[in-house]
Scaffold this motif. Structure first.
Motif, PDB file in Angstrom:
ATOM      1  N   LEU A   1      46.576  37.773  51.336  1.00 37.77           N
ATOM      2  CA  LEU A   1      47.394  37.420  50.684  1.00 37.77           C
ATOM      3  C   LEU A   1      46.791  37.579  48.965  1.00 37.77           C
ATOM      4  O   LEU A   1      47.167  37.897  48.622  1.00 37.77           O
ATOM      5  N   TRP A   2      45.371  37.317  49.043  1.00 39.89           N
ATOM      6  CA  TRP A   2      44.137  37.135  47.641  1.00 39.89           C
ATOM      7  C   TRP A   2      43.585  39.466  47.729  1.00 39.89           C
ATOM      8  O   TRP A   2      43.691  39.462  46.488  1.00 39.89           O
ATOM      9  N   GLY A   3      44.201  40.487  48.769  1.00 41.06           N
ATOM     10  CA  GLY A   3      44.425  41.492  48.145  1.00 41.06           C
ATOM     11  C   GLY A   3      45.474  42.389  47.608  1.00 41.06           C
ATOM     12  O   GLY A   3      45.336  42.947  46.525  1.00 41.06           O
ATOM     13  N   SER A   4      46.451  41.326  47.882  1.00 46.71           N
ATOM     14  CA  SER A   4      47.560  41.978  47.555  1.00 46.71           C
ATOM     15  C   SER A   4      47.641  41.277  46.043  1.00 46.71           C
ATOM     16  O   SER A   4      48.113  41.688  45.432  1.00 46.71           O
ATOM     17  N   THR A   5      47.658  40.413  45.603  1.00 48.79           N
ATOM     18  CA  THR A   5      47.467  39.213  43.929  1.00 48.79           C
ATOM     19  C   THR A   5      46.099  40.615  43.411  1.00 48.79           C
ATOM     20  O   THR A   5      46.289  40.471  41.928  1.00 48.79           O
ATOM     21  N   ILE A   6      45.091  40.916  43.837  1.00 48.05           N
ATOM     22  CA  ILE A   6      44.368  41.295  43.054  1.00 48.05           C
ATOM     23  C   ILE A   6      44.572  43.085  43.104  1.00 48.05           C
ATOM     24  O   ILE A   6      44.945  43.693  41.417  1.00 48.05           O
TER      25      ILE A   6
ATOM     26  N   GLY B   1      50.658  38.389  57.240  1.00 46.71           N
ATOM     27  CA  GLY B   1      49.207  38.966  56.605  1.00 46.71           C
ATOM     28  C   GLY B   1      48.831  37.688  56.473  1.00 46.71           C
ATOM     29  O   GLY B   1      49.241  36.107  56.449  1.00 46.71           O
ATOM     30  N   SER B   2      47.663  38.104  56.701  1.00 48.11           N
ATOM     31  CA  SER B   2      46.415  36.946  56.806  1.00 48.11           C
ATOM     32  C   SER B   2      45.973  36.096  54.798  1.00 48.11           C
ATOM     33  O   SER B   2      46.866  36.678  54.098  1.00 48.11           O
ATOM     34  N   LYS B   3      45.304  35.041  55.037  1.00 47.61           N
ATOM     35  CA  LYS B   3      44.858  34.916  53.739  1.00 47.61           C
ATOM     36  C   LYS B   3      44.257  35.385  53.007  1.00 47.61           C
ATOM     37  O   LYS B   3      44.021  36.096  51.747  1.00 47.61           O
ATOM     38  N   ALA B   4      43.365  36.811  53.439  1.00 50.30           N
ATOM     39  CA  ALA B   4      42.632  37.291  52.528  1.00 50.30           C
ATOM     40  C   ALA B   4      43.794  38.779  52.055  1.00 50.30           C
ATOM     41  O   ALA B   4      43.169  39.022  51.271  1.00 50.30           O
TER      42      ALA B   4
END
Length: 89
Positions: A84-89, A79-82
Motif C-alpha cells: 500500500l505504501w509502495g503504491s502510494t509513493i 497486498g500488504s501494508k508495504a
C-alpha cells in the motif's frame, strides 16, 4: 528566455495530459508545476483567488481519489501494508 519558459510550461502540461492515458505518471503534479512555472516566470496576477482555491481543491481531491483507488486495488489483490505504501509513493 520567455521561449524557454513556454517550452517548460508546454512540456509540463503535455505530460499532465499523457498521464490521463498512463496513470503511472503523476499528472496532477505536472499540472501544478505548469501553473507554478508560469506564475514565477511571468506573474501570478492572472490567477484570481477563486481560481487558486478551485485548483487547490481539485488538486487535493485528485490526491485523495488516487490514494483511495490505490488502497482499494492493493487490498483487493491481497497486498500488504508495504505494498500500500509502495503504491502510494
Amino acid at each position: 528566455m520567455d521561449t524557454l519558459y513556454w517550452i517548460f510550461i508546454g512540456i509540463a502540461f503535455a505530460i499532465s495530459f499523457v498521464a490521463l492515458f498512463y496513470p503511472i505518471l503523476p499528472g496532477v503534479l505536472f499540472l501544478a508545476a505548469g501553473f507554478l512555472i508560469y506564475g514565477f516566470a511571468f506573474s501570478f496576477e492572472p490567477f484570481t483567488p477563486l481560481f487558486i482555491t478551485v485548483q487547490f481543491l481539485l488538486f487535493l481531491s485528485l490526491f485523495v481519489v488516487d490514494y483511495v483507488g490505490n488502497a482499494y486495488a492493493v487490498k483487493k489483490k491481497g497486498g500488504s501494508k508495504a505494498a500500500l505504501w509502495g503504491s502510494t509513493i
